[in-house]
Every structure is written in C-alpha cells, then in structure tokens.
Design a protein around this motif. Structure first.
Motif, mmCIF file in Angstrom:
data_model
loop_
_atom_site.group_PDB
_atom_site.id
_atom_site.type_symbol
_atom_site.label_atom_id
_atom_site.label_comp_id
_atom_site.label_asym_id
_atom_site.label_seq_id
_atom_site.Cartn_x
_atom_site.Cartn_y
_atom_site.Cartn_z
ATOM 1 N N ASN A 244 0.715 -1.133 0.106
ATOM 2 C CA ASN A 244 -0.077 -0.071 -0.046
ATOM 3 C C ASN A 244 0.755 1.276 -0.001
ATOM 4 O O ASN A 244 0.532 2.237 -0.692
ATOM 5 C CB ASN A 244 -0.847 0.133 1.090
ATOM 6 N N TYR A 245 2.008 1.137 0.761
ATOM 7 C CA TYR A 245 2.734 2.305 0.877
ATOM 8 C C TYR A 245 3.626 2.451 -0.622
ATOM 9 O O TYR A 245 3.798 3.633 -0.796
ATOM 10 C CB TYR A 245 3.881 2.207 1.906
ATOM 11 N N PHE A 246 3.838 1.489 -1.256
ATOM 12 C CA PHE A 246 4.745 1.712 -2.292
ATOM 13 C C PHE A 246 3.647 2.430 -3.371
ATOM 14 O O PHE A 246 4.062 3.398 -4.072
ATOM 15 C CB PHE A 246 4.818 0.141 -2.871
ATOM 16 N N TRP A 247 2.364 2.050 -3.364
ATOM 17 C CA TRP A 247 1.411 2.662 -4.348
ATOM 18 C C TRP A 247 1.008 4.040 -3.936
ATOM 19 O O TRP A 247 0.917 5.010 -4.658
ATOM 20 C CB TRP A 247 0.212 1.958 -4.353
ATOM 21 N N ASN A 248 1.030 4.399 -2.439
ATOM 22 C CA ASN A 248 1.082 5.496 -2.071
ATOM 23 C C ASN A 248 2.390 6.561 -2.449
ATOM 24 O O ASN A 248 1.809 7.635 -3.213
ATOM 25 C CB ASN A 248 1.200 5.638 -0.490
ATOM 26 N N SER A 249 3.372 5.971 -2.437
ATOM 27 C CA SER A 249 4.724 6.568 -3.197
ATOM 28 C C SER A 249 4.493 6.810 -4.602
ATOM 29 O O SER A 249 4.548 8.021 -5.100
ATOM 30 C CB SER A 249 5.756 6.029 -2.857
#
Lengths: 381, 296
Positions: B87-92
C-alpha cells in the motif's frame, strides 16, 4: 511594399540612451542600409522598427499608420537575423511554413508559396532537412526564404552576412541585391561593413553613438561626407586626414604640406563656399582619398587643381591592380594609390600627384566639414 | 588521435599501458566498494532466517528463497498494520507521479519566462526563487504544516504532493532556465515576428528541443521525492504514508525476532524505482547536465 518613417526616436536601456533622437524616411521599394561601428544603435533601431523593443519617445510609421503600439506580427514585416534563427526542431519546409500556419493561411496556398520561394532561392532539394544538416550559406537562404514566404511590406535584415565566410558573403550580397531588384520590396538592412552598405544601398544612414551622422546616397556619402567620422568610415582604404594650415599664396588660398625632409608644398583648395577670412591662418584638417594621390592622372595637363609633391616611400602594400604607398606628410601617415609599375622601393623618394579638386576641409575642433559643396549632404542631427 | 587509438588497442607504449591498468584498477575497486552493500542486501534478502542466524553477513545463501520478499510486500507489520509494503509503495507512486509532472512542467514554463521573457525585476525574482534551493527541509516543517492545515490538505497525500511541488520548483526552474538561456534569443524574436505568442512559441519551438533537460528534471525530482522521508513522516496521515516512512516503521517494529531478510527485501523494494529511472534515462541525465554546463 510600403514606406517607412521614423521620427525623432529615443531609446534607453537602463540609464544608457542608445538612440538619441533618430529620424529617417524610406520610400516604398527603397533599399536602406543602416551602417556604423558596433554599439552605434543600428540593431536597436531595427528591433524598434520590428517592434521587438518598445520606443521611449518618437514615432514609427509604416505607410501612413503609426505602429508604435502594434505588435511585431501585425506590422507586416519580416526579419532575417545574423544567427539565421531557424527553428532547430523543424525541417526547412516547416521553418518556411511556420509563420504562414500561425496566420491561418490555407494549406494549399502554403504549399504553393513554399514551392515558389524554394525555387527562387534554390533550396527545393533541402526542404526535408533539419537546420543542423545545412551549411551556413544554405541556412542563410532558408532564413531569407522564411521572410520571403510571408511576402511582407518591409524586409528587415540584421547583419545577415556576418556569419558567412568572405567568398560566400560576396556571393550572397549579389543575390540579395538581385532579389531586391526582382521583388522591389522596401528593405532596411543593418551592417557594420561599409562595403556591403555601399554596394547594396539606395541610401545609407551612417550611425554612431545613437545619432545618424549622415543620411544620403552611397555616392554622396563618398564624395561629400558631412564630418570626419563619415569620411573616415566610408571608403577602403580610408580617407587620409592631414592636419595643415590654411594660407594665402599670391592670389590663391590653399594649404601647406611638408614632407619628411622638411620641404613645403603649396596646394590650392577650391573656394566656392569657403569662408576664407574666418579660416585663414587657422589649423584645418585636409581630407583626401588615397586614389587622389597617385603617380599621375588622365588629363592632368593644365588642370590647375593637380599638384606635385615629393615624398619618401615608407611602406608598400600591393593589392594587384594598385599598390598602396605609405608616405609621411605633415607628420601623419598618408596612403596613396599608385599604379604598380610607377612604384619606387621603400626609402626612395617618389613624385606623387595630388588631385585637390576632390579634397575636403574639416574643422579640427568639431570634426564637421568646413566647406559644403553640395547643399544636399546634410547630417540629420 | 593516435594516442586514443593506441590506448584502445591496448598497446605497446608501456607507460600508457601502466596508466590504463592503474585507472581500471582504481575504477574496479571503487565499483566493488560501492556495490558490496547492495550485494549484501540482495544476498540477505534471499536467505532464510535460519541461514542468516548461522552464517556470516557476506556469505552466500545456502538455499534461495523469496519468502522474505513476499512477506515484505504483502504481510510484514509496520506498527500495528500487517499488510506489508504494497500500500505504501502505491502511496509513493501516487505521490511521485503528479508531483514530478507538475513541478517539472511549471519549472519548464518558469525557466522559459526567466530566460526568454524577462520582465522588470525578473532577475531579482529568480534570485529569490533560487534561495529555495538552499532552505533546509527542517526549517519549513512547522509553517508548512500550518499552511497545509489552513488550506485543508493536512495529513493527506495531496498535501504531500503540494509540498513536493513547491519544494521542487526552485530546482526545476533553475534547470530549465539554465538550459533555455543556451537557445539563441533571435529564435524567439523570429517566432514573434512569425506571429507566434507566448505559449505557441513554447509548444512549437522550445518544447521540441527540451528532451534532455526534461529527463534531467524528471530524474532529479523522482529521486528526491521518492526518497524523501522528512516531509513524508511529518505531513502524511496514517493511510497516506510514503514507502520511506513505512520502511522505517517496518524496520523499527519489533515483534520478537528481527527479520533481516524481510528488512532487506523491503529496503530494496523501496529503492528499486529510483534505480529503474536512473538506468532507463541515465544517459540522457548526463547529456542534459553537460549540455547546460558547456554552453551556458
């Protein structure tokens, strides 16, 4: 085709006034050259005419319309730049058509115009090349083609030949002149090269320090310069300036020239408008072109204005048709244009004939002409 | 020219040869030195925990497993949340793409104005803008969080995007301005006389020759924004944290065993995109930097 009138234009960059009240008028179809040393304001004047800079005061008219506040694109002008200024990402065809497309000219008409222009300038086979694939001369042609395609009322040229090598420059000069004779559009052309100015112009405006020093036909500028600057700037090799004293000898007025050996020669001057009383026994500057000091002239027998002077040859510079001989008169270096077979070796004494009928006198204080033989040659400012 | 061909052919002149050997030796040592940490990371990430416990830091894995990678991506715990890095990857990604595009485009227009449409005081304005390159991140944390709160972008990914755009503008503007001053002004004058206006000149004349500097700006911005930690930790909400923050949380979350292999896998995941961008566009990066430097 259109006429152009520039009235009393001033332009400042910061605190520096680059143009200090310049006025000009160009007739429809005329070829005007603005010439002067770098920094004289000639390119600024051209940019003002184009509308790329705004004037501080004064007025520019194209035909009868004041264009002071009209944007460059609406002035019906086209400009050719020193660096050619071709659009690097577009091929030649796109470079030519860009201005037309911007103006919404129909496609078919653009095609036709490009074909026509390319034919005139012989760049038809270059249409699909990028500017980086062209030689200097070809780029120059494309730059002219871009201006030509627009079919403007006035062409502006900003030192278009300065980036070309010497041989190509002479060729392109002739081409520009031919082009003008063919299309007969008004041209304003900026250069620092007085030969370009002389060969191309119908009229020349000689500029320096933000002023026009003289605005006249090439021949008038050559024969009747208004001041020392114009006299020295126009003509190559440059006119000789010899400081001397105006004296009376017998019933004639003239100047005294002294060679290196201290021998004096009296040279009479023409006295049409000369205020002899005012200038008698005063220092003046004698201006005489190199070709007026020679080993001899046709029909010199009995010509009262041709006189002999004897000088030591200092240096020789053969140019082919003539040899330039440098001698010392009144402690200043003087160039003479002598036929090669009459030349003496350096160090030898040589008899030279001076044709004083074309000699000019200048005021050493102001640099202005003392005697104006023709009323037409007046400086603008 | 002869020197060059001789060196390429690897020849005769002993002095040249020794020189070459020294140069290559130094280069190889330097390359190894810088690659070893990355090598250790990759090796560790494909080891099992058992392997790590019993082996050395630089020893090769006895068996290769992608378990750690799967866990890092899908189920590792960052704080109380155990959904991995995905999720954080896609946030970035969601944060980086708009901020890079917007800051680069605005920077391009700014650079175009500062180089080709100077106005009274534009040089002063530009100097002030450049000051932005030298303001440390920490200095603006408080005022920026207040500002974000005021405009209603606090604790959200949009707030982060906004901050990165603002903070990136001085750099992108500088890049584009320095690149565009190398384009002769006469071309702009010619286009004006040809009837083109501000945006038409930009689109038709300037943009088509801007690829190298776009690559520079995009790489620079992508790297900066993707790698940013401070803004990410300060301005994001719990559901909008970028991957750098998540990585920190993951490594600092201790629930019993320290899973080095998962940490390493997560760290590589966090670093891969910038690596990818550089590898794909790196040659343009150098070319663009040099183009600006030499002519400007």
């Amino acid at each position: 085709m259109a006429s152009l009138t520039v009235s009393n234009i001033r332009k400042k960059f910061g605190n520096q006034e680059v143009l200090k009240g310049v006025s000009l008028s160009v007739k429809s179809g005329e070829f005007l050259v603005l010439v002067g040393p770098s920094g004289c304001g000639k390119s600024t004047l051209l940019n003002l005419i184009a509308g790329l800079e705004t004037i501080n005061s004064g007025e520019i008219r194209i035909d009868d319309q004041v264009v002071n506040d009209i944007r460059p694109k609406d002035r019906d002008i086209a400009m050719v730049f020193q660096s050619y200024a071709l659009y690097p990402s577009m091929n030649v065809r796109k470079n030519l058509s860009f201005g037309l497309e911007t103006r919404g000219v129909p496609k078919a008409q653009i095609e036709e115009t490009i074909r026509h222009v390319a034919q005139i300038l012989q760049i038809s086979e270059l249409l699909n090349r990028k500017p980086s694939q062209l030689s200097g001369g070809q780029r120059q042609r494309v730059a002219m083609g871009r201006a030509l395609a627009r079919d403007p009322a006035i062409f502006l040229f900003d030192e278009p030949l300065s980036n070309l090598d010497a041989k190509l420059r002479v060729e392109m000069r002739t081409e520009i002149k031919e082009l003008h004779q063919r299309i007969k559009t008004t041209i304003v052309y900026v250069t620092h090269d007085q030969i370009e100015a002389m060969t191309l112009a119908d009229r020349i405006a000689v500029m320096k320090d933000g002023f026009i020093h003289q605005f006249d036909t090439p021949q008038q500028l050559y024969d009747n310069p208004a001041n020392l600057f114009v006299a020295g700037f126009i003509g190559s090799p440059a006119m000789n300036f010899i400081p001397c004293r105006l004296v009376n000898q017998g019933n004639q007025t003239g100047v005294m020239l002294e060679n290196k050996a201290g021998r004096s020669f009296f040279m009479p001057v023409e006295q049409h408008d000369l205020d002899v009383k005012k200038w008698l026994d005063q220092e003046v500057i004698l201006g005489i072109r190199p070709e007026r000091i020679a080993s001899g002239f046709y029909e010199q027998e009995g010509n009262p204005m041709i006189h002999e002077i004897e000088c030591i040859v200092e240096v020789l510079e053969p140019t082919g048709p003539d040899t330039l001989v440098f001698v010392i008169i009144n402690d200043s270096k003087v160039t003479c244009r002598v036929s090669p077979h009459a030349v003496k070796a350096p160090g030898e004494s040589m008899k030279l004939m001076i044709d004083m009928s074309k000699a000019l006198l200048f005021d050493p204080g102001t640099g202005q002409r003392i005697e104006n033989q023709t009323a037409g040659s007046t400086g603008c400012t | 020219m002869r020197d060059k061909t001789a060196a390429l052919a690897g020849t005769s002149d002993p002095a040249t040869l020794i020189g070459r050997i020294i140069v290559y030796f130094v280069l190889i040592v330097a390359a190894v030195f810088f690659l070893i940490p990355f090598f250790v990371m990759i090796m560790t990430s494909i080891k099992s925990m058992n392997d790590i416990r019993t082996g050395y830091l630089i020893s090769l894995p006895r068996e290769i497993t992608i378990e750690a990678w799967v866990k890092a991506w899908d189920s590792a715990c960052t704080g109380i949340n155990c959904e991995g890095m995905k999720n954080y990857f896609w946030n970035s990604v969601r944060m980086v793409i708009p901020s890079v595009i917007i800051s680069t485009l605005i920077g391009a227009v700014n650079g175009y104005i500062f180089s080709k449409w100077r106005f009274k005081g534009s040089e002063t304005f530009f100097s002030f803008l450049l000051l932005g390159c030298f303001i440390p991140f920490q200095v603006i944390l408080l005022p920026m969080s207040q500002t974000l709160g005021l405009i209603g972008l606090g604790q959200s990914i949009y707030g982060l995007i906004f901050v990165h755009i603002v903070y990136g503008l001085p750099f992108t503007t500088l890049f584009f301005r320095n690149y565009y001053v190398t384009i002769p002004d006469e071309i702009i004058k010619a286009a004006k006389i040809d009837g083109a206006g501000f945006f038409r000149i930009f689109r038709k004349v300037i943009l088509p020759v801007s690829l190298p500097i776009f690559v520079v700006a995009i790489i620079w911005q992508t790297t900066q924004i993707w790698n940013d930690f401070l803004f990410g930790v300060a301005f994001s909400g719990s559901d909008s944290q970028p991957i750098t923050v998540a990585l920190n949380n993951l490594v600092n979350t201790s629930t019993g065993v320290k899973e080095y292999n998962v940490d390493m896998a997560a760290a590589i995941i966090a670093g891969l995109p910038t690596l990818f961008v550089y590898i794909v566009a790196g040659k343009y990066f150098l070319r663009g930097l040099v183009a600006g430097a030499v002519k400007g």
